[in-house]
Motif scaffolding. Structure first.
Motif, PDB file in Angstrom:
ATOM      1  N   TYR A 118       0.858  -1.180   0.000  1.00 31.28           N
ATOM      2  CA  TYR A 118       0.000   0.000   0.000  1.00 31.28           C
ATOM      3  C   TYR A 118       0.901   1.240   0.000  1.00 31.28           C
ATOM      4  O   TYR A 118       1.447   1.605   1.041  1.00 31.28           O
ATOM      5  N   LYS A 145      -1.286  -2.020  -4.371  1.00 28.80           N
ATOM      6  CA  LYS A 145      -2.640  -1.497  -4.181  1.00 28.80           C
ATOM      7  C   LYS A 145      -2.702  -0.014  -4.535  1.00 28.80           C
ATOM      8  O   LYS A 145      -1.680   0.642  -4.716  1.00 28.80           O
ATOM      9  N   LYS A 146      -3.909   0.501  -4.612  1.00 25.97           N
ATOM     10  CA  LYS A 146      -4.100   1.932  -4.884  1.00 25.97           C
ATOM     11  C   LYS A 146      -3.386   2.724  -3.794  1.00 25.97           C
ATOM     12  O   LYS A 146      -3.528   2.446  -2.606  1.00 25.97           O
ATOM     13  N   LEU A 148      -1.859   6.440  -1.908  1.00 25.59           N
ATOM     14  CA  LEU A 148      -2.323   7.721  -1.383  1.00 25.59           C
ATOM     15  C   LEU A 148      -1.162   8.701  -1.434  1.00 25.59           C
ATOM     16  O   LEU A 148      -0.045   8.366  -1.039  1.00 25.59           O
ATOM     17  N   LYS A 168      -8.961   7.463   6.419  1.00 27.46           N
ATOM     18  CA  LYS A 168      -9.926   7.163   5.353  1.00 27.46           C
ATOM     19  C   LYS A 168      -9.314   6.187   4.346  1.00 27.46           C
ATOM     20  O   LYS A 168      -9.956   5.226   3.923  1.00 27.46           O
ATOM     21  N   TYR A 169      -8.072   6.421   3.956  1.00 30.16           N
ATOM     22  CA  TYR A 169      -7.367   5.536   3.021  1.00 30.16           C
ATOM     23  C   TYR A 169      -7.249   4.123   3.600  1.00 30.16           C
ATOM     24  O   TYR A 169      -7.527   3.134   2.900  1.00 30.16           O
ATOM     25  N   GLU A 171      -9.078   2.661   5.920  1.00 24.00           N
ATOM     26  CA  GLU A 171     -10.407   2.027   5.976  1.00 24.00           C
ATOM     27  C   GLU A 171     -10.856   1.570   4.593  1.00 24.00           C
ATOM     28  O   GLU A 171     -11.343   0.453   4.437  1.00 24.00           O
ATOM     29  N   LYS A 172     -10.688   2.428   3.580  1.00 25.18           N
ATOM     30  CA  LYS A 172     -11.067   2.057   2.209  1.00 25.18           C
ATOM     31  C   LYS A 172     -10.247   0.871   1.709  1.00 25.18           C
ATOM     32  O   LYS A 172     -10.708   0.105   0.869  1.00 25.18           O
ATOM     33  N   SER A 173      -9.036   0.739   2.225  1.00 26.63           N
ATOM     34  CA  SER A 173      -8.153  -0.359   1.823  1.00 26.63           C
ATOM     35  C   SER A 173      -8.476  -1.658   2.550  1.00 26.63           C
ATOM     36  O   SER A 173      -7.883  -2.694   2.269  1.00 26.63           O
ATOM     37  N   GLY A 174      -9.420  -1.615   3.497  1.00 24.31           N
ATOM     38  CA  GLY A 174      -9.849  -2.823   4.182  1.00 24.31           C
ATOM     39  C   GLY A 174      -9.199  -3.073   5.528  1.00 24.31           C
ATOM     40  O   GLY A 174      -9.402  -4.126   6.139  1.00 24.31           O
TER      41      GLY A 174
END
Length: 182
Positions: A118, A145-146, A148, A168-169, A171-174
Protein backbone atom coordinates in the motif's frame (compact mmCIF):
# COMPACT_ATOMS: atom_id res chain seq x y z
CA UNK A 1 -7.12 -7.18 8.00
CA UNK A 2 -5.16 -8.17 11.06
CA UNK A 3 -2.58 -5.77 12.46
CA UNK A 4 -0.17 -8.62 13.25
CA UNK A 5 0.19 -9.34 9.52
CA UNK A 6 0.92 -5.69 8.68
CA UNK A 7 4.14 -3.70 8.73
CA UNK A 8 4.49 0.01 8.07
CA UNK A 9 7.91 0.71 6.57
CA UNK A 10 8.91 4.32 6.04
CA UNK A 11 11.65 6.46 4.61
CA UNK A 12 11.82 9.93 6.09
CA UNK A 13 14.16 12.89 6.11
CA UNK A 14 14.27 15.86 8.46
CA UNK A 15 16.14 19.08 7.79
CA UNK A 16 15.37 21.65 5.13
CA UNK A 17 12.35 20.63 3.03
CA UNK A 18 10.65 22.16 0.02
CA UNK A 19 7.94 24.68 0.97
CA UNK A 20 7.98 23.94 4.70
CA UNK A 21 11.49 25.00 5.65
CA UNK A 22 13.56 23.29 8.32
CA UNK A 23 11.67 20.42 9.93
CA UNK A 24 12.65 18.48 13.04
CA UNK A 25 10.57 15.40 12.22
CA UNK A 26 10.26 14.12 8.66
CA UNK A 27 6.90 13.75 6.92
CA UNK A 28 7.30 10.00 6.46
CA UNK A 29 8.01 9.43 10.15
CA UNK A 30 4.92 11.42 11.14
CA UNK A 31 2.74 9.49 8.70
CA UNK A 32 4.19 6.13 9.76
CA UNK A 33 3.40 6.86 13.42
CA UNK A 34 -0.20 7.73 12.56
CA UNK A 35 -0.52 4.46 10.63
CA UNK A 36 1.26 2.41 13.32
CA UNK A 37 -1.06 3.78 16.00
CA UNK A 38 -4.19 3.36 13.84
CA UNK A 39 -3.37 -0.25 12.97
CA UNK A 40 -1.45 -1.22 16.10
CA UNK A 41 1.17 -2.76 13.81
CA UNK A 42 4.96 -2.91 13.71
CA UNK A 43 7.04 -0.23 12.03
CA UNK A 44 10.43 -0.20 10.33
CA UNK A 45 12.50 2.80 9.35
CA UNK A 46 14.20 2.56 5.97
CA UNK A 47 17.38 4.61 6.33
CA UNK A 48 20.57 4.82 4.29
CA UNK A 49 23.80 4.16 6.20
CA UNK A 50 25.41 7.24 4.72
CA UNK A 51 22.35 9.46 5.21
CA UNK A 52 21.51 12.63 3.31
CA UNK A 53 22.38 16.27 3.71
CA UNK A 54 20.02 18.39 5.81
CA UNK A 55 20.42 21.08 3.12
CA UNK A 56 17.57 20.74 0.62
CA UNK A 57 19.55 21.53 -2.54
CA UNK A 58 22.44 19.24 -1.58
CA UNK A 59 20.03 16.42 -0.71
CA UNK A 60 18.40 16.92 -4.12
CA UNK A 61 21.78 16.48 -5.82
CA UNK A 62 22.53 13.36 -3.76
CA UNK A 63 19.13 11.81 -4.52
CA UNK A 64 19.35 12.64 -8.23
CA UNK A 65 22.83 11.09 -8.49
CA UNK A 66 21.66 7.90 -6.76
CA UNK A 67 18.67 7.68 -9.11
CA UNK A 68 20.83 8.21 -12.21
CA UNK A 69 23.17 5.44 -11.00
CA UNK A 70 20.25 3.16 -10.03
CA UNK A 71 22.07 2.87 -6.71
CA UNK A 72 21.09 0.57 -3.89
CA UNK A 73 22.54 2.28 -0.82
CA UNK A 74 23.32 0.14 2.21
CA UNK A 75 20.68 0.31 4.92
CA UNK A 76 21.37 1.56 8.44
CA UNK A 77 18.93 -0.78 10.21
CA UNK A 78 18.78 -4.56 10.20
CA UNK A 79 15.88 -5.84 8.11
CA UNK A 80 12.63 -6.51 9.97
CA UNK A 81 11.34 -10.02 10.49
CA UNK A 82 8.84 -10.45 7.65
CA UNK A 83 7.49 -13.77 8.93
CA UNK A 84 3.70 -13.64 8.71
CA UNK A 85 3.64 -10.19 7.09
CA UNK A 86 1.09 -10.08 4.27
CA UNK A 87 0.56 -6.30 4.13
CA UNK A 88 3.18 -3.61 3.78
CA UNK A 89 2.18 0.02 4.10
CA UNK A 90 5.10 1.72 2.37
CA UNK A 91 5.65 5.40 3.22
CA UNK A 92 8.12 7.45 1.19
CA UNK A 93 8.63 10.86 -0.41
CA UNK A 94 8.39 11.48 -4.15
CA UNK A 95 12.04 12.06 -5.14
CA UNK A 96 12.50 12.96 -8.79
CA UNK A 97 9.20 11.24 -9.64
CA UNK A 98 10.47 8.00 -8.14
CA UNK A 99 11.04 6.22 -4.84
CA UNK A 100 14.16 7.10 -2.86
CA UNK A 101 16.81 4.53 -3.67
CA UNK A 102 17.03 3.14 -0.09
CA UNK A 103 13.38 2.09 -0.50
CA UNK A 104 14.45 -0.05 -3.46
CA UNK A 105 17.27 -1.49 -1.33
CA UNK A 106 14.70 -2.46 1.30
CA UNK A 107 12.23 -3.97 -1.18
CA UNK A 108 15.01 -5.82 -3.03
CA UNK A 109 16.10 -7.31 0.32
CA UNK A 110 12.76 -8.80 1.34
CA UNK A 111 10.49 -11.31 -0.35
CA UNK A 112 7.82 -9.21 -2.07
CA UNK A 113 6.14 -12.16 -3.79
CA UNK A 114 2.41 -12.06 -3.00
CA UNK A 115 2.96 -9.15 -0.59
CA UNK A 116 0.19 -6.54 -0.57
CA UNK A 117 1.92 -3.16 -0.84
CA UNK A 118 0.00 0.00 0.00
CA UNK A 119 1.98 3.04 -1.22
CA UNK A 120 1.73 6.27 0.77
CA UNK A 121 3.73 9.06 -0.85
CA UNK A 122 4.55 12.52 0.46
CA UNK A 123 4.98 15.27 -2.11
CA UNK A 124 4.41 18.92 -2.82
CA UNK A 125 3.27 19.09 -6.42
CA UNK A 126 3.39 15.73 -8.18
CA UNK A 127 1.36 13.33 -6.07
CA UNK A 128 2.39 9.72 -6.56
CA UNK A 129 4.06 10.75 -9.86
CA UNK A 130 5.27 7.42 -11.29
CA UNK A 131 6.02 5.77 -7.95
CA UNK A 132 3.08 3.38 -8.06
CA UNK A 133 3.97 2.32 -11.61
CA UNK A 134 7.62 1.92 -10.62
CA UNK A 135 6.51 -0.43 -7.85
CA UNK A 136 4.37 -2.46 -10.27
CA UNK A 137 7.17 -2.80 -12.83
CA UNK A 138 9.93 -3.46 -10.27
CA UNK A 139 7.99 -5.95 -8.11
CA UNK A 140 5.63 -7.80 -10.49
CA UNK A 141 4.90 -10.62 -8.04
CA UNK A 142 3.68 -8.21 -5.36
CA UNK A 143 0.14 -6.86 -5.27
CA UNK A 144 0.51 -3.10 -5.52
CA UNK A 145 -2.64 -1.50 -4.18
CA UNK A 146 -4.10 1.93 -4.88
CA UNK A 147 -1.84 4.50 -3.27
CA UNK A 148 -2.32 7.72 -1.38
CA UNK A 149 -0.44 10.98 -1.91
CA UNK A 150 -0.22 13.46 0.98
CA UNK A 151 1.34 16.90 0.74
CA UNK A 152 4.27 17.46 3.06
CA UNK A 153 2.95 20.92 3.90
CA UNK A 154 -0.27 19.28 5.10
CA UNK A 155 1.66 16.80 7.25
CA UNK A 156 3.68 19.60 8.83
CA UNK A 157 0.97 22.28 9.12
CA UNK A 158 -2.36 20.44 9.46
CA UNK A 159 -1.86 17.07 11.13
CA UNK A 160 -5.59 16.59 11.61
CA UNK A 161 -6.21 16.83 7.86
CA UNK A 162 -3.32 14.47 7.16
CA UNK A 163 -4.50 11.99 9.78
CA UNK A 164 -8.08 12.07 8.46
CA UNK A 165 -6.86 11.36 4.91
CA UNK A 166 -4.70 8.47 6.15
CA UNK A 167 -7.47 6.91 8.25
CA UNK A 168 -9.93 7.16 5.35
CA UNK A 169 -7.37 5.54 3.02
CA UNK A 170 -6.69 2.70 5.48
CA UNK A 171 -10.41 2.03 5.98
CA UNK A 172 -11.07 2.06 2.21
CA UNK A 173 -8.15 -0.36 1.82
CA UNK A 174 -9.85 -2.82 4.18
CA UNK A 175 -7.81 -2.29 7.34
CA UNK A 176 -9.46 -2.42 10.74
CA UNK A 177 -8.54 0.64 12.74
CA UNK A 178 -7.64 0.29 16.41
CA UNK A 179 -9.88 1.92 18.97
CA UNK A 180 -6.73 2.59 21.04
CA UNK A 181 -5.43 5.43 18.85
CA UNK A 182 -4.00 8.42 20.64
Amino acid sequence: MESKDTLVAFFSRSGENFRVGDIKEGNGRIIARIIRDALQCKEYEIASKQGYSSDYEECNREAKKEREENARPALLNALPDMTGIANLVLVYPNWWGDLPMPVYTFLDSINTDKLNIYPVCTHEDNGLAMTDRMLVSSYPKAFIKKGLAVRGTTVQNDRTEAENALLKYLEKSGFHLSQERS
